[in-house]
Motif scaffolding. Structure first.
Motif, PDB file in Angstrom:
ATOM      1  N   LYS A  77       8.505  32.389 124.468  1.00  0.00           N
ATOM      2  CA  LYS A  77       8.021  32.531 123.093  1.00  0.00           C
ATOM      3  C   LYS A  77       8.764  31.566 122.164  1.00  0.00           C
ATOM      4  N   GLY A  78       8.012  30.863 121.331  1.00  0.00           N
ATOM      5  CA  GLY A  78       8.614  29.940 120.372  1.00  0.00           C
ATOM      6  C   GLY A  78       8.887  28.563 120.922  1.00  0.00           C
ATOM      7  N   LYS A  79       8.536  28.331 122.182  1.00  0.00           N
ATOM      8  CA  LYS A  79       8.760  27.015 122.786  1.00  0.00           C
ATOM      9  C   LYS A  79       7.414  26.303 122.896  1.00  0.00           C
ATOM     10  N   LEU A  80       7.339  25.080 122.359  1.00  0.00           N
ATOM     11  CA  LEU A  80       6.088  24.326 122.411  1.00  0.00           C
ATOM     12  C   LEU A  80       5.948  23.728 123.809  1.00  0.00           C
ATOM     13  N   ASP A  81       5.142  24.359 124.633  1.00  0.00           N
ATOM     14  CA  ASP A  81       4.934  23.853 125.980  1.00  0.00           C
ATOM     15  C   ASP A  81       3.552  23.234 126.089  1.00  0.00           C
ATOM     16  N   ARG A  82       3.214  22.764 127.258  1.00  0.00           N
ATOM     17  CA  ARG A  82       1.952  22.056 127.456  1.00  0.00           C
ATOM     18  C   ARG A  82       0.748  22.962 127.172  1.00  0.00           C
ATOM     19  N   ALA A  83       0.826  24.234 127.578  1.00  0.00           N
ATOM     20  CA  ALA A  83      -0.305  25.146 127.363  1.00  0.00           C
ATOM     21  C   ALA A  83      -0.564  25.352 125.875  1.00  0.00           C
ATOM     22  N   THR A  84       0.507  25.524 125.091  1.00  0.00           N
ATOM     23  CA  THR A  84       0.347  25.701 123.648  1.00  0.00           C
ATOM     24  C   THR A  84      -0.237  24.439 123.020  1.00  0.00           C
ATOM     25  N   SER A  85       0.272  23.289 123.451  1.00  0.00           N
ATOM     26  CA  SER A  85      -0.200  22.020 122.923  1.00  0.00           C
ATOM     27  C   SER A  85      -1.681  21.814 123.241  1.00  0.00           C
ATOM     28  N   ASP A  86      -2.086  22.114 124.480  1.00  0.00           N
ATOM     29  CA  ASP A  86      -3.491  21.987 124.867  1.00  0.00           C
ATOM     30  C   ASP A  86      -4.370  22.922 124.053  1.00  0.00           C
ATOM     31  N   ALA A  87      -3.870  24.133 123.797  1.00  0.00           N
ATOM     32  CA  ALA A  87      -4.649  25.092 123.014  1.00  0.00           C
ATOM     33  C   ALA A  87      -4.831  24.613 121.578  1.00  0.00           C
ATOM     34  N   ILE A  88      -3.780  24.006 121.010  1.00  0.00           N
ATOM     35  CA  ILE A  88      -3.889  23.483 119.641  1.00  0.00           C
ATOM     36  C   ILE A  88      -4.917  22.350 119.600  1.00  0.00           C
ATOM     37  N   LEU A  89      -4.864  21.447 120.587  1.00  0.00           N
ATOM     38  CA  LEU A  89      -5.840  20.354 120.635  1.00  0.00           C
ATOM     39  C   LEU A  89      -7.253  20.901 120.800  1.00  0.00           C
ATOM     40  N   LYS A  90      -7.413  21.953 121.608  1.00  0.00           N
ATOM     41  CA  LYS A  90      -8.731  22.568 121.806  1.00  0.00           C
ATOM     42  C   LYS A  90      -9.225  23.202 120.510  1.00  0.00           C
ATOM     43  N   MET A  91      -8.329  23.890 119.803  1.00  0.00           N
ATOM     44  CA  MET A  91      -8.692  24.510 118.537  1.00  0.00           C
ATOM     45  C   MET A  91      -9.123  23.455 117.518  1.00  0.00           C
ATOM     46  N   GLU A  92      -8.396  22.359 117.475  1.00  0.00           N
ATOM     47  CA  GLU A  92      -8.723  21.288 116.533  1.00  0.00           C
ATOM     48  C   GLU A  92     -10.067  20.649 116.892  1.00  0.00           C
ATOM     49  N   SER A  93     -10.342  20.480 118.190  1.00  0.00           N
ATOM     50  CA  SER A  93     -11.613  19.866 118.592  1.00  0.00           C
ATOM     51  C   SER A  93     -12.795  20.767 118.251  1.00  0.00           C
ATOM     52  N   ILE A  94     -12.582  22.093 118.239  1.00  0.00           N
ATOM     53  CA  ILE A  94     -13.636  23.023 117.813  1.00  0.00           C
ATOM     54  C   ILE A  94     -14.011  22.750 116.360  1.00  0.00           C
ATOM     55  N   LYS A  95     -13.012  22.427 115.553  1.00  0.00           N
ATOM     56  CA  LYS A  95     -13.239  22.119 114.134  1.00  0.00           C
ATOM     57  C   LYS A  95     -13.742  20.690 113.932  1.00  0.00           C
ATOM     58  N   GLY A  96     -13.822  19.894 115.008  1.00  0.00           N
ATOM     59  CA  GLY A  96     -14.312  18.527 114.905  1.00  0.00           C
ATOM     60  C   GLY A  96     -13.236  17.501 114.616  1.00  0.00           C
ATOM     61  N   VAL A  97     -11.970  17.886 114.753  1.00  0.00           N
ATOM     62  CA  VAL A  97     -10.862  16.975 114.504  1.00  0.00           C
ATOM     63  C   VAL A  97     -10.390  16.415 115.836  1.00  0.00           C
ATOM     64  N   SER A  98     -10.232  15.098 115.900  1.00  0.00           N
ATOM     65  CA  SER A  98      -9.772  14.503 117.155  1.00  0.00           C
ATOM     66  C   SER A  98      -8.487  13.719 116.924  1.00  0.00           C
ATOM     67  N   TYR A  99      -7.622  13.761 117.926  1.00  0.00           N
ATOM     68  CA  TYR A  99      -6.345  13.056 117.885  1.00  0.00           C
ATOM     69  C   TYR A  99      -6.277  12.115 119.073  1.00  0.00           C
ATOM     70  N   GLN A 100      -5.701  10.939 118.862  1.00  0.00           N
ATOM     71  CA  GLN A 100      -5.480  10.028 119.980  1.00  0.00           C
ATOM     72  C   GLN A 100      -4.147  10.392 120.607  1.00  0.00           C
ATOM     73  N   SER A 101      -4.147  11.514 121.283  1.00  0.00           N
ATOM     74  CA  SER A 101      -2.929  12.009 121.912  1.00  0.00           C
ATOM     75  C   SER A 101      -3.318  12.997 122.993  1.00  0.00           C
ATOM     76  N   LYS A 102      -2.651  12.923 124.122  1.00  0.00           N
ATOM     77  CA  LYS A 102      -2.908  13.871 125.201  1.00  0.00           C
ATOM     78  C   LYS A 102      -2.157  15.172 124.949  1.00  0.00           C
ATOM     79  N   GLU A 103      -1.013  15.068 124.286  1.00  0.00           N
ATOM     80  CA  GLU A 103      -0.196  16.246 124.007  1.00  0.00           C
ATOM     81  C   GLU A 103       0.502  16.055 122.673  1.00  0.00           C
ATOM     82  N   LEU A 104       0.494  17.085 121.865  1.00  0.00           N
ATOM     83  CA  LEU A 104       1.133  17.025 120.557  1.00  0.00           C
ATOM     84  C   LEU A 104       2.589  17.454 120.666  1.00  0.00           C
TER      85      LEU A 104
END
Length: 132
Positions: A77-104
């Protein structure tokens, strides 16, 4: 021949417009910037703030609630790991926001705002569903 010169001149003027903007000049080596494209807006460089444990934990709580992230995927809990990062990118893509990054490796204020809106919308929808 005159038309050819006009076309070449027009293309030369158009090249800088098509080029991607560079990261801000005042950025230090420690700052992390990501190229972000919002729906129907021009892309821009956004500075990611380093992930603080409290902010990451808040993100993880809300992402679990939205069922974007599996609770089992969070290793600590509280550690930014790959799963959390992927979920954030997925959430942002639902809103139509795209980042040129594989992991935040950080968050922008816009990410925090959009997560809060999605969270409260989903929470209200779940509460209304329970009342029915």
């Amino acid at each position: 021949m005159k038309k050819l010169y006009i076309i070449v001149f027009a293309l030369l003027l158009a090249v800088p417009v098509l080029a991607q903007e560079e990261a801000p000049k005042d950025a230090s080596d420690e700052d992390v910037y990501v190229w972000c494209v919002m729906p129907s807006k021009k892309g821009q460089w956004l500075r990611l703030t380093p992930p603080q444990p409290a902010v990451v934990a808040d993100f993880q709580d809300k992402l679990v609630y939205l069922k974007i992230l599996n609770p089992n995927d969070i290793t600590e809990k509280g550690k930014l790991d790959r799963a959390t990062s992927d979920a954030i990118l997925k959430m942002e893509s639902i809103k139509g926001v795209s980042y040129q990054s594989k992991e935040l490796v950080g968050f922008t204020q816009g990410m925090k705002n959009r997560l809060l809106i999605m969270y409260h919308t989903a929470k209200r929808a779940a509460d209304l569903k329970e009342k029915q």
